[in-house]
Structures are given as structure tokens and as C-alpha cells.
Design a protein around this motif. Structure first.
Motif, mmCIF file in Angstrom:
data_model
loop_
_atom_site.group_PDB
_atom_site.id
_atom_site.type_symbol
_atom_site.label_atom_id
_atom_site.label_comp_id
_atom_site.label_asym_id
_atom_site.label_seq_id
_atom_site.Cartn_x
_atom_site.Cartn_y
_atom_site.Cartn_z
ATOM 1 N N UNK A 264 -68.223 4.222 -22.301
ATOM 2 C CA UNK A 264 -67.106 4.445 -21.069
ATOM 3 C C UNK A 264 -66.398 5.596 -21.676
ATOM 4 N N UNK A 265 -65.755 6.666 -21.393
ATOM 5 C CA UNK A 265 -64.928 7.464 -22.452
ATOM 6 C C UNK A 265 -63.699 7.529 -21.367
ATOM 7 N N UNK A 266 -62.481 8.304 -22.910
ATOM 8 C CA UNK A 266 -61.321 8.080 -21.853
ATOM 9 C C UNK A 266 -61.110 9.536 -22.672
ATOM 10 N N UNK A 267 -60.983 10.757 -21.870
ATOM 11 C CA UNK A 267 -60.186 11.809 -22.144
ATOM 12 C C UNK A 267 -59.003 11.784 -22.402
ATOM 13 N N UNK A 268 -58.014 11.459 -23.804
ATOM 14 C CA UNK A 268 -56.604 10.746 -23.395
ATOM 15 C C UNK A 268 -55.947 12.245 -23.539
ATOM 16 N N UNK A 269 -56.430 13.155 -23.934
ATOM 17 C CA UNK A 269 -55.888 14.901 -24.544
ATOM 18 C C UNK A 269 -55.083 14.886 -22.576
ATOM 19 N N UNK A 270 -56.180 15.010 -21.514
ATOM 20 C CA UNK A 270 -55.994 15.201 -20.408
ATOM 21 C C UNK A 270 -55.024 14.197 -19.796
ATOM 22 N N UNK A 271 -55.132 12.821 -20.455
ATOM 23 C CA UNK A 271 -54.634 11.908 -19.148
ATOM 24 C C UNK A 271 -53.118 11.980 -19.801
ATOM 25 N N UNK A 272 -52.298 12.594 -21.309
ATOM 26 C CA UNK A 272 -51.228 12.421 -21.741
ATOM 27 C C UNK A 272 -50.341 13.760 -21.291
ATOM 28 N N UNK A 273 -51.738 15.078 -21.281
ATOM 29 C CA UNK A 273 -50.712 16.752 -21.715
ATOM 30 C C UNK A 273 -50.888 16.713 -20.219
ATOM 31 N N UNK A 274 -52.136 16.271 -19.189
ATOM 32 C CA UNK A 274 -52.656 17.512 -18.236
ATOM 33 C C UNK A 274 -53.599 17.601 -18.123
ATOM 34 N N UNK A 275 -54.839 18.306 -16.917
ATOM 35 C CA UNK A 275 -55.560 19.193 -16.895
ATOM 36 C C UNK A 275 -55.646 20.559 -17.205
ATOM 37 N N UNK A 276 -56.718 20.888 -18.747
ATOM 38 C CA UNK A 276 -56.023 22.538 -18.745
ATOM 39 C C UNK A 276 -57.958 22.399 -19.329
ATOM 40 N N UNK A 277 -58.253 22.977 -18.624
ATOM 41 C CA UNK A 277 -60.407 23.427 -19.014
ATOM 42 C C UNK A 277 -60.671 24.703 -19.671
ATOM 43 N N UNK A 278 -59.060 25.143 -20.203
ATOM 44 C CA UNK A 278 -59.321 26.159 -21.418
ATOM 45 C C UNK A 278 -59.005 25.431 -22.953
ATOM 46 N N UNK A 279 -58.546 24.353 -22.848
ATOM 47 C CA UNK A 279 -57.729 23.687 -23.633
ATOM 48 C C UNK A 279 -59.212 23.406 -25.244
ATOM 49 N N UNK A 280 -58.538 23.886 -26.059
ATOM 50 C CA UNK A 280 -59.317 24.468 -27.230
ATOM 51 C C UNK A 280 -60.256 23.007 -27.743
ATOM 52 N N UNK A 281 -58.795 21.799 -27.920
ATOM 53 C CA UNK A 281 -58.976 20.690 -28.843
ATOM 54 C C UNK A 281 -58.774 19.770 -27.657
ATOM 55 N N UNK A 282 -59.429 18.509 -27.628
ATOM 56 C CA UNK A 282 -59.554 16.886 -26.660
ATOM 57 C C UNK A 282 -60.250 15.931 -27.245
ATOM 58 N N UNK A 283 -59.258 14.747 -27.143
ATOM 59 C CA UNK A 283 -59.252 14.074 -28.046
ATOM 60 C C UNK A 283 -60.058 12.528 -27.032
ATOM 61 N N UNK A 284 -61.091 12.133 -27.548
ATOM 62 C CA UNK A 284 -61.529 11.472 -26.223
ATOM 63 C C UNK A 284 -62.444 10.170 -26.618
ATOM 64 N N UNK A 285 -61.309 9.294 -26.966
ATOM 65 C CA UNK A 285 -62.263 7.280 -27.070
ATOM 66 C C UNK A 285 -62.900 6.885 -26.178
ATOM 67 N N UNK A 286 -63.275 6.772 -26.774
ATOM 68 C CA UNK A 286 -64.570 5.324 -26.045
ATOM 69 C C UNK A 286 -64.836 4.371 -26.179
ATOM 70 N N UNK A 287 -65.328 3.515 -25.348
ATOM 71 C CA UNK A 287 -66.320 1.802 -26.680
ATOM 72 C C UNK A 287 -67.217 2.036 -24.881
#
Length: 222
Positions: A94-117
């Protein structure tokens, strides 16, 4: 008659402003009126992805990994991951995109930080049941392609009948791994921002109030 002309003129201006706002709409929803953290969810057959990468389990082996996954929202997704060659295993994560969770959705974001378990089972003898946790550092190359740097930990334990002496000595298996690979986004991968209905209603109410005030001023001056 003059009052009618004023009403028609103001109505035309309001309609023109509305049409201009409609022209700014991307995929049916205006970016200006979209909520930062809320999107419209897509159907089951959208937002799928495939991954392939080179792995280094325990930093002393080189293998390959392949994944098939889906994002249910810009923040949460799942993937089935297959590790092949020397380290053979299948995992559900299961993956969690923290960049989206904390900063909102941006389809052109260059970097995404995605932890998973996740958890899974090794494919070999003896078999291992295990858990995994990690972070995918995802770099956008294009609309369809991403570069991934996956740093993860796996912990496993043998189960079943173990007769091999070496396996008995290593009943628990722990490893820190680095993977470098690519993600291919399949089909539709974009999300629509949910419109801020309350904000739109307030904006047009302000325009209506301004129209009424203009008509009253015109009536008072004549």
C-alpha cells in the motif's frame, strides 16, 4: 427603455465573464475554482502503472523487480511487486503519496515522496513470510514516464519444514535494499480537481449584487 438597455448590457458582461471562466476549464473543471486537496476520483480502469527496476538486496546481489499497480486517488495506491532472479518473492504493498497529502495535488510536480508498507512471500525453498517497508523517490520525466529510487527494508521468517542446516541457522532474514527503475503510467493518469462550488456561488452572488447596485444607481440618477 434606458433601464432595459442597462440590464441587457450588464447581463451580457456577466455572461461574458462566465464564458471566459468556462474557457479556462481543463477537463470540465476550472483550475481556478478547484480545491487544492480534493479531486474527483476516476474509474477502475484509470490510473494504472507498470514498473521495472534493478535491485540490490543486501547490497551483494543484483536482481530485477516488476510491479503492476493502481492509484485509487492521488494520495493512496496499491501495487503487486515481483522480485526475480536471486531474490524471488511476490509482495502486496500500500502506497501513500505524502507530497500530495501535505501539499495538494499537482500533476506536474517533479518530485514525489511515496512511503509504502506491505507483506509477501518468497518463492523458493524454504519459503519465507515477510513484511516490507520503504520509500519511493519518484522523479517525473514526462506525462507517461517516471524515474524511481526505491529504498526499502524486508524482514522474513522461514515457515514449513526446514531440513537444510544453513536455513536453520538463518531462520530470520533481514535486508536493506536499493532499487532504481522506471514507471510507465498506463491510460488516463490525470485527476480532475473538485470544483469549489461554494466559492463559485459566492463569486456569482457578488456579481449579481454589483449588477443590482448599478441598476439602483442608474434609477436614482434619472
Amino acid at each position: 427603455m434606458k433601464k432595459l438597455f442597462v440590464i441587457l448590457a450588464m447581463a451580457a458582461m456577466t455572461a461574458g465573464a462566465y464564458a471566459q471562466d468556462e474557457m479556462a476549464i481543463d477537463g470540465g473543471i476550472s483550475e481556478l475554482s478547484g480545491k487544492k486537496y480534493t479531486v474527483v476520483t476516476n474509474g477502475f480502469w484509470t490510473n494504472w502503472f507498470m514498473e521495472a527496476g534493478a535491485t540490490m538486496p543486501k547490497f551483494d546481489k543484483v536482481g530485477m523487480s516488476f510491479s503492476l499497480g493502481k492509484w485509487f486517488s492521488p494520495s493512496i495506491g496499491v501495487r503487486t511487486k515481483f522480485n526475480v532472479f536471486k531474490a524471488k518473492a511476490v509482495e502486496e504493498q500500500v502506497m501513500f503519496n505524502l507530497s500530495t497529502i501535505l501539499c495538494g495535488y499537482n500533476e506536474k510536480r517533479v518530485y514525489n515522496f511515496i512511503p509504502y508498507l506491505g507483506g509477501g512471500v518468497s518463492l523458493g525453498s524454504p519459503s519465507l513470510l515477510g513484511v516490507s517497508a520503504g520509500v519511493v523517490n519518484k522523479f517525473r520525466l514526462s506525462k507517461r514516464l517516471d524515474l524511481n529510487l526505491d529504498i526499502n527494508y524486508r524482514g522474513s521468517e522461514h515457515y514449513g519444514n526446514i531440513t537444510d542446516a544453513a536455513a536453520l541457522k538463518t531462520k530470520h532474514d533481514h535486508s536493506l535494499n536499493i532499487e532504481l527503475g522506471l514507471t510507465l503510467n498506463i491510460g488516463r493518469s490525470k485527476w480532475k480537481k473538485e470544483p469549489d462550488v461554494q466559492g463559485i456561488q459566492e463569486m456569482y452572488q457578488m456579481e449579481i449584487d454589483a449588477l443590482k447596485a448599478t441598476i439602483e444607481d442608474f434609477e436614482n440618477s434619472h
